[in-house]
Design a protein around this motif. Structure first.
Motif, short mmCIF file in Angstrom:
data_model
loop_
_atom_site.label_atom_id
_atom_site.label_comp_id
_atom_site.label_asym_id
_atom_site.label_seq_id
_atom_site.Cartn_x
_atom_site.Cartn_y
_atom_site.Cartn_z
N SER A 2 0.83 -1.21 0.00
CA SER A 2 0.00 0.00 0.00
C SER A 2 0.87 1.26 0.00
O SER A 2 1.94 1.28 0.59
CB SER A 2 -0.93 0.00 1.22
OG SER A 2 -0.16 0.03 2.41
N THR A 3 0.34 2.29 -0.69
CA THR A 3 1.06 3.58 -0.71
C THR A 3 0.17 4.65 -0.10
O THR A 3 -1.06 4.63 -0.24
CB THR A 3 1.42 3.99 -2.14
OG1 THR A 3 0.23 4.07 -2.91
CG2 THR A 3 2.38 2.97 -2.76
N THR A 4 0.77 5.57 0.56
CA THR A 4 0.02 6.67 1.19
C THR A 4 -0.26 7.74 0.15
O THR A 4 0.66 8.22 -0.51
CB THR A 4 0.83 7.28 2.35
OG1 THR A 4 1.16 6.24 3.27
CG2 THR A 4 0.03 8.37 3.04
N PRO A 5 -1.55 8.09 -0.08
CA PRO A 5 -1.86 9.14 -1.08
C PRO A 5 -1.27 10.49 -0.64
O PRO A 5 -1.17 10.77 0.56
CB PRO A 5 -3.38 9.16 -1.10
CG PRO A 5 -3.79 8.65 0.23
CD PRO A 5 -2.76 7.62 0.61
N PRO A 6 -0.85 11.30 -1.61
CA PRO A 6 -0.29 12.62 -1.26
C PRO A 6 -1.36 13.50 -0.63
O PRO A 6 -2.55 13.37 -0.92
CB PRO A 6 0.16 13.18 -2.61
CG PRO A 6 -0.68 12.48 -3.62
CD PRO A 6 -0.93 11.11 -3.06
N PRO A 7 -0.94 14.34 0.27
CA PRO A 7 -1.93 15.22 0.94
C PRO A 7 -2.60 16.14 -0.08
O PRO A 7 -2.00 16.61 -1.04
CB PRO A 7 -1.07 16.01 1.93
CG PRO A 7 0.32 15.96 1.38
CD PRO A 7 0.45 14.63 0.71
N LYS A 8 -3.88 16.36 0.12
CA LYS A 8 -4.65 17.21 -0.79
C LYS A 8 -4.27 18.67 -0.59
O LYS A 8 -4.18 19.15 0.55
CB LYS A 8 -6.15 17.02 -0.55
CG LYS A 8 -7.02 17.82 -1.50
CD LYS A 8 -8.49 17.60 -1.19
CE LYS A 8 -9.36 18.42 -2.13
NZ LYS A 8 -10.79 18.23 -1.84
#
Length: 430
Positions: A2-8
């Motif tokens: 799993s990868t952490t989505p970039p902050p919005k």
């Protein structure tokens, strides 16, 4: 894996226009124009003028039907302001009167359209001549203008006509016949329907205007042919048929500053040496300045009752006939001697009397030999060329009107505006 989505990225904050919100605002045109703005100076100057000639032409009077006329003060001030800012288009001036604070301030809520502005600019030459003459006369009385030294120069300004509009007599006659046939067809097929009546009338006016200009060209081409025949008399040259413009019959092909030949008018300006104030203007259809010095001097004498003591002109003005007439009228002419450098190279004295010289021409030659006269003549560029440069900078590069009378009126506007700016620079108008 799993990868952490970039902050919005946070939404940006901006101030957007809101045009539907009802607001009450304290607004005054007068409050948005500085007290030292040039538009206020122009308005005060206009208020000081005698506008009786313009008011006498207004047909709208009290207790009679009809719309109110636009105050002539508004129209005069608008065109003075426009000329200062190098604007010569009536359509552009109409737009400015609706969105530019300075022009809106002049109008003060009075609406103007380009038809009214265009007609006003090309008419009322009698008023403009009065303003120029009375201004110079008052300055002469106050000794701001001395007429001790006056410099005259001519500048060619492009006419509102193309080179292809110049035709010989047979072609002009053909254009007249075509215009008459077109006009007859329009009158015969005129539709009585109200929706097309306006369009038909406009077409008729355009054809009648075209016919009038062609008929005037036919008259002037005959005069030009006589002038050409007189100049060729005694010369072994092939006869040439004269040509005249059917767009602007008063325009003539002249040699311009870049060496090319184009339809133009010859604008003549006389300027006082001490104040750099314009004291006389004229427009001619002649391509050279050889016959323009004495008429301008005569205009100055007629308007102010005084002949300039020293009259500075360039080589093109200094013909024997003009020197003789100008000197007899009370002015000393200062100009280059024709062929001075060539005669000096050959070892001849350019200041000695020639066979064709009158007494006045001989006196002119003798005076030119003195150091004082040579130093005085060096003032000419700073007097005469300065005005020409200002006219160009204010947009006088091509006329938008046609016909000698309208062209002369437009030149009067430039002269009055130039004098107003000089009076402001001299601190005489605030």
């Amino acid at each position: 894996m799993s990868t952490t989505p970039p902050p919005k990225k946070p939404d940006v904050r901006v101030n957007s226009p809101e045009r539907r919100q009802l607001e009450w605002r304290d607004f005054s045109l007068d409050g948005y124009v500085r007290q030292d703005d040039k538009v206020r100076i122009i308005w005060r100057y206009v208020e000081s003028l005698d506008l009786t000639i313009l008011y006498d032409k207004i047909q709208a009077v009290e207790f009679q039907p009809g719309r109110n006329a636009v105050d002539p003060k508004i129209l005069v001030a608008l065109w003075l302001m426009a000329t200062v800012e190098s604007i010569s288009s009536a359509r552009a001036l109409e737009r400015l009167s609706q969105r530019d604070l300075a022009y809106m301030w002049i109008c003060g809520g009075v609406s103007v359209n380009y038809h009214l502005l265009s007609d006003f600019r090309s008419q009322h030459r009698d008023f403009l001549k009065q303003v120029l003459t009375t201004t110079v006369a008052s300055l002469l009385h106050a000794e701001v203008i001395t007429l001790d030294t006056v410099a005259q120069d001519g500048v060619r300004v492009r006419a509102s006509a193309g080179s292809s509009s110049f035709h010989r007599k047979p072609t002009i006659e053909k254009r007249i016949a075509e215009a008459k046939a077109h006009l007859a067809a329009l009158e015969e097929n005129e539709d009585s329907d109200d929706t097309s009546r306006g369009s038909s009338s406009a077409k008729e006016r355009a054809v009648r205007d075209k016919l009038a200009r062609a008929e005037e060209a036919l008259k002037q081409v005959a005069e030009l042919q006589k002038e050409q025949d007189q100049r060729r008399r005694g010369k072994d040259e092939t006869p040439k048929e004269a040509r005249c413009s059917t767009t602007d019959p008063d325009a003539r092909k002249m040699k311009m500053g870049d060496g090319g030949f184009r339809p133009a008018y010859n604008v003549q300006v006389a300027t006082d040496g001490a104040s750099r104030i314009i004291v006389g203007v004229d427009v001619t259809k002649k391509g050279n300045d050889g016959q323009e010095m004495f008429p301008m001097q005569s205009q100055i004498i007629a308007n102010y009752g005084k002949a300039p003591q020293n009259y500075l002109v360039d080589n093109g003005f200094a013909t024997n006939d003009q020197i003789t007439k100008t000197e007899n009228a009370g002015s000393q002419v200062h100009a280059p001697v024709h062929g001075e450098k060539a005669m000096k190279k050959r070892g001849n004295d350019p200041f000695a009397r020639k066979k064709c010289d009158t007494d006045e021409c001989f006196a002119f030659r003798q005076r030119k030999a003195t150091e004082a006269a040579q130093q005085r003549y060096k003032q000419r560029p700073s007097i005469a060329e300065y005005v020409n440069a200002e006219f160009r900078n204010r947009g006088l590069t091509q006329f938008r009107v046609r016909g000698l009378e309208k062209v002369q009126t437009v030149v009067e506007w430039y002269a009055i505006t130039f004098n107003l700016l000089r009076l402001i620079n001299l601190g005489l108008v605030t």
